[in-house]
Enzyme design. Structure first.
Site, PDB file in Angstrom:
ATOM      1  N   LYS A  88       0.841  -1.191   0.000  1.00 16.73           N
ATOM      2  CA  LYS A  88       0.000   0.000   0.000  1.00 16.73           C
ATOM      3  C   LYS A  88       0.881   1.248   0.000  1.00 16.73           C
ATOM      4  CE  LYS A  88      -2.070   2.807   2.952  1.00 16.73           C
ATOM      5  NZ  LYS A  88      -2.213   3.941   2.044  1.00 16.73           N
ATOM      6  N   GLY A 122       6.731   5.153   8.106  1.00 16.86           N
ATOM      7  CA  GLY A 122       5.767   6.245   8.275  1.00 16.86           C
ATOM      8  C   GLY A 122       5.941   6.866   9.641  1.00 16.86           C
ATOM      9  N   THR A 129       1.517   6.069  13.827  1.00 17.70           N
ATOM     10  CA  THR A 129       0.941   4.995  13.000  1.00 17.70           C
ATOM     11  C   THR A 129       1.670   3.683  13.277  1.00 17.70           C
ATOM     12  OG1 THR A 129       0.702   6.694  11.296  1.00 17.70           O
ATOM     13  CG2 THR A 129       0.187   4.451  10.655  1.00 17.70           C
ATOM     14  N   GLU A 153       9.964   1.577  10.398  1.00 19.40           N
ATOM     15  CA  GLU A 153      10.876   2.709  10.163  1.00 19.40           C
ATOM     16  C   GLU A 153      10.057   3.971  10.386  1.00 19.40           C
ATOM     17  OE1 GLU A 153      13.981   2.329   9.713  1.00 19.40           O
ATOM     18  OE2 GLU A 153      13.973   0.167   9.359  1.00 19.40           O
ATOM     19  N   CYS A 212      13.024  11.956   6.311  1.00 18.34           N
ATOM     20  CA  CYS A 212      13.126  11.567   7.726  1.00 18.34           C
ATOM     21  C   CYS A 212      14.543  11.755   8.253  1.00 18.34           C
ATOM     22  CB  CYS A 212      12.687  10.121   7.878  1.00 18.34           C
ATOM     23  SG  CYS A 212      13.620   9.027   6.805  1.00 18.34           S
ATOM     24  N   GLU A 239       8.591  16.227  15.655  1.00 19.56           N
ATOM     25  CA  GLU A 239       8.958  16.193  14.240  1.00 19.56           C
ATOM     26  C   GLU A 239       8.076  17.155  13.446  1.00 19.56           C
ATOM     27  OE1 GLU A 239       7.958  12.654  11.940  1.00 19.56           O
ATOM     28  OE2 GLU A 239       9.947  12.722  11.022  1.00 19.56           O
TER      29      GLU A 239
HETATM   30  P1  NAD Z   1       1.838   8.023   8.052  1.00 22.21           P
HETATM   31  O1  NAD Z   1       2.198   7.206   9.231  1.00 22.21           O
HETATM   32  O2  NAD Z   1       0.706   8.958   8.148  1.00 22.21           O
HETATM   33  O3  NAD Z   1       1.509   7.090   6.791  1.00 22.21           O
HETATM   34  C1  NAD Z   1       2.414   6.130   6.306  1.00 22.21           C
HETATM   35  C2  NAD Z   1       1.631   5.031   5.606  1.00 22.21           C
HETATM   36  O4  NAD Z   1       0.836   4.361   6.577  1.00 22.21           O
HETATM   37  C3  NAD Z   1       0.670   5.539   4.537  1.00 22.21           C
HETATM   38  O5  NAD Z   1       0.638   4.633   3.457  1.00 22.21           O
HETATM   39  C4  NAD Z   1      -0.649   5.549   5.275  1.00 22.21           C
HETATM   40  O6  NAD Z   1      -1.769   5.425   4.443  1.00 22.21           O
HETATM   41  C5  NAD Z   1      -0.519   4.324   6.155  1.00 22.21           C
HETATM   42  N1  NAD Z   1      -1.378   4.321   7.344  1.00 22.21           N
HETATM   43  C6  NAD Z   1      -1.932   5.388   7.979  1.00 22.21           C
HETATM   44  N2  NAD Z   1      -2.676   4.965   9.016  1.00 22.21           N
HETATM   45  C7  NAD Z   1      -2.564   3.623   9.054  1.00 22.21           C
HETATM   46  C8  NAD Z   1      -3.086   2.602   9.916  1.00 22.21           C
HETATM   47  N3  NAD Z   1      -3.877   2.893  10.947  1.00 22.21           N
HETATM   48  N4  NAD Z   1      -2.752   1.322   9.670  1.00 22.21           N
HETATM   49  C9  NAD Z   1      -1.917   1.002   8.660  1.00 22.21           C
HETATM   50  N5  NAD Z   1      -1.425   1.906   7.798  1.00 22.21           N
HETATM   51  C10 NAD Z   1      -1.728   3.207   7.997  1.00 22.21           C
HETATM   52  O7  NAD Z   1       3.175   8.758   7.622  1.00 22.21           O
HETATM   53  P2  NAD Z   1       3.351   9.821   6.453  1.00 22.21           P
HETATM   54  O8  NAD Z   1       2.756  11.103   6.919  1.00 22.21           O
HETATM   55  O9  NAD Z   1       2.907   9.211   5.175  1.00 22.21           O
HETATM   56  O10 NAD Z   1       4.930   9.938   6.396  1.00 22.21           O
HETATM   57  C11 NAD Z   1       5.669  10.818   7.170  1.00 22.21           C
HETATM   58  C12 NAD Z   1       6.326  10.081   8.314  1.00 22.21           C
HETATM   59  O11 NAD Z   1       7.131   9.018   7.820  1.00 22.21           O
HETATM   60  C13 NAD Z   1       7.276  10.973   9.091  1.00 22.21           C
HETATM   61  O12 NAD Z   1       7.103  10.737  10.458  1.00 22.21           O
HETATM   62  C14 NAD Z   1       8.648  10.495   8.649  1.00 22.21           C
HETATM   63  O13 NAD Z   1       9.688  10.695   9.568  1.00 22.21           O
HETATM   64  C15 NAD Z   1       8.401   9.031   8.450  1.00 22.21           C
HETATM   65  N6  NAD Z   1       9.406   8.446   7.593  1.00 22.21           N
HETATM   66  C16 NAD Z   1      10.315   7.615   8.157  1.00 22.21           C
HETATM   67  C17 NAD Z   1      11.312   7.044   7.367  1.00 22.21           C
HETATM   68  C18 NAD Z   1      12.328   6.108   7.963  1.00 22.21           C
HETATM   69  O14 NAD Z   1      13.018   5.454   7.202  1.00 22.21           O
HETATM   70  N7  NAD Z   1      12.437   6.013   9.257  1.00 22.21           N
HETATM   71  C19 NAD Z   1      11.363   7.340   6.004  1.00 22.21           C
HETATM   72  C20 NAD Z   1      10.415   8.206   5.475  1.00 22.21           C
HETATM   73  C21 NAD Z   1       9.424   8.756   6.269  1.00 22.21           C
END
Ligand code: NAD
Length: 480
Positions: A173, A226, A230, A248, A282, A384
């Site tokens: 997804k 993400g 989440t 991650e 990130c 963040e």
């Molecule tokens: P998010 O957690 O909102 O969403 C990430 C993914 O999870 C999306 O596909 C979303 O649809 C899905 N999702 C949302 N709610 C969910 C649930 N209840 N169950 C399962 N899936 C769900 O994050 P975002 O806003 O898309 O991304 C930004 C975040 O990602 C920031 O915190 C950033 O630091 C982090 N990030 C971390 C890394 C890493 O490698 N550590 C890399 C890139 C981004």
């Protein structure tokens, strides 16, 4: 308007509900395509397709899986310009960045794991002439990959490549905010001859589609990138089901600058590590700590360079900082700038939204923002923001700056600038983050373990770590 479709069982299909939501171009603020609003019924179809494909994909010789994946990488290369343009329109990042950085890296992800699997070996532990143990690594089955919006195809492929190479079938997804390149990728998989059901891409909202993946009985492992919140929700559901989990998550990375650094190199890289991809990486160093003796010199040079960063149309080659990915995220970043002011921060540059003239006048743009005068433990320095906003803070000694750096709930990455070799290793040793860059930033070798400590995640991706995550091991002990 273009309709994005799910990719299930080798075909592009509509969501069962036939419902779609708007997908926006952040540089114009306008909807430009429709994204499937899928639900658990689409996940059910995807899981069935994956289960049916598993026997033949998992038993295919690794070199045959590798060949199909290499064909995917070749077709991505052929479609580089198209993928880069799509990523820029969908995410808001400058097109040059997508074309020179992210899409080539997405291709490398596929290439890297397609070739790595041919060298993936297992271990043997002989017990003299008494017995021998050998360890077999087998694919897990159907696995779930959930990825975010900031580096859409790059992070999507970073997960599915090791999963597929190891012989698993995948239900993936992408973020609902940036679904386009994953859709284009599904067309590439079809053209490359990836057998049906091996990879299934289901588009839709996190709480609907993401949670349907998390809770599905037949999905045995979840690789998620993400936000930390989440990640915690996913862990709450998946852990009692004893799923394998790789998380991650978020970061609030420290960039520590000592007076003995190579100043010019540091300034150039610090502008990049602060604002590349609008600060929506990130790994960006959003908390900049500068040794007091060079603080004023740093401030002057840094602000001068930051003011030269052109914010504007992502399709313009001169643009350094593109659009913020979505209206809610744009509002969130602006609210943090307000918070910084309330907490006593002084805005040294930026601090405002901006409206480039012409086709982007209604897009979501924020000036690169530098803030000083905040305590290390205020909310602005602990939470963040994930945008083009950094804080600068002076420090007097190593102990003090380590305390600042390690003070957040996060522990993803850190950056150190010093020409003193001993100090570099000493500080790296004491810093609590999964990744430490010394005199560089975002220099990535795909063989190295990638991931965070504390609330930045659980587990590591990259290299053998990823292939180990996506396999089960079994020890066989043979009495001789
Ligand atoms: P998010 O957690 O909102 O969403 C990430 C993914 O999870 C999306 O596909 C979303 O649809 C899905 N999702 C949302 N709610 C969910 C649930 N209840 N169950 C399962 N899936 C769900 O994050 P975002 O806003 O898309 O991304 C930004 C975040 O990602 C920031 O915190 C950033 O630091 C982090 N990030 C971390 C890394 C890493 O490698 N550590 C890399 C890139 C981004």
């Amino acid at each position: 308007m273009q309709k994005i479709l799910n990719y299930i069982n080798g075909k592009l299909v509509e969501p069962i509900s036939k419902n779609y939501f708007d997908n926006f171009d952040p540089s114009t603020g306008l909807a430009y395509s429709h994204c499937p609003d899928s639900d658990e019924r689409d996940i059910e179809l995807a899981v069935n397709a994956a289960e049916n494909a598993f026997e033949s994909w998992s038993t295919l010789q690794p070199e045959k899986r590798s060949r199909i994946m290499l064909r995917i990488a070749e077709l991505m290369e052929k479609n580089l310009d198209k993928l880069a343009l799509a990523e820029s329109i969908d995410q808001g990042k400058p097109e040059w960045l997508a074309k020179n950085g992210e899409i080539p890296r997405a291709i490398s992800n596929i290439h890297f794991f397609a070739t790595a699997i041919e060298h993936f070996a297992s271990e043997a532990h002989p017990m003299g002439d008494h017995a021998i143990n050998y360890t077999v690594r087998t694919p897990i089955g159907t696995v779930g990959c959930i990825s975010p919006w900031n580096l859409p195809l790059y992070l999507f492929t970073w997960k599915i490549a090791p999963a597929l190479a190891a012989g698993n079938c995948v239900v993936a997804k992408p973020s609902e905010i940036t679904p386009m390149t994953a859709f284009l990728f599904s067309e590439i998989c079809m053209e490359a001859g990836l057998p049906k059901g091996v990879l299934n891409i289901v588009h839709g909202l996190g709480p609907k589609v993401g949670s349907a993946i998390t809770i599905h009985q037949h999905i045995k492992a979840i690789s998620f990138t993400g936000g930390t919140k989440t990640g915690a929700e996913i862990a709450k559901v998946a852990a009692p089901m004893f799923k394998k989990l790789s998380l991650e998550l978020g970061g609030k990375n420290a960039n520590i600058i000592f007076a003995d650094c190579d100043f010019d190199k540091m300034i150039t890289e610090t502008v990049r590590s602060s604002f590349l991809n609008q600060g929506e990486i990130c790994l960006c160093g959003s908390r900049i700590f500068v040794e007091r003796s060079i603080y004023e010199k740093f401030k002057t040079a840094f602000i001068e360079k930051v003011k030269q960063q052109i914010v504007g149309d992502p399709l313009d080659a001169k643009t350094k900082i593109g659009a913020i990915v979505s209206k809610p995220h744009f509002d969130k970043i602006l609210s943090y700038i307000e918070l910084a002011k309330q907490e006593g921060g002084a805005i040294l540059c930026g601090g405002e939204m901006t409206k480039p003239a012409g086709r982007c006048e209604n897009g979501w743009f924020i000036e690169p923002t530098v803030i000083e005068g905040l305590s290390y433990d205020c909310r602005t320095n602990q939470e963040e923001i994930f945008g083009p906003v950094v804080t600068i803070t002076p420090f007097d000694n190593e102990e003090e700056v380590l305390n600042y750096a390690n003070s957040t709930q996060y522990g993803l990455a850190s950056i150190l600038w010093t020409e003193n070799l001993t100090r570099a290793h000493r500080v790296a040793n004491k810093i609590k983050s999964g990744i430490v860059w010394i005199n560089c930033w975002l220099l990535r070798d795909l063989r190295t373990p990638f991931g965070g400590m504390k609330q930045s995640g659980v587990g590591r991706e990259g290299g053998w770590e990823a292939l180990r995550f996506f396999t089960e091991q079994k020890n066989v002990c043979v009495k001789l």
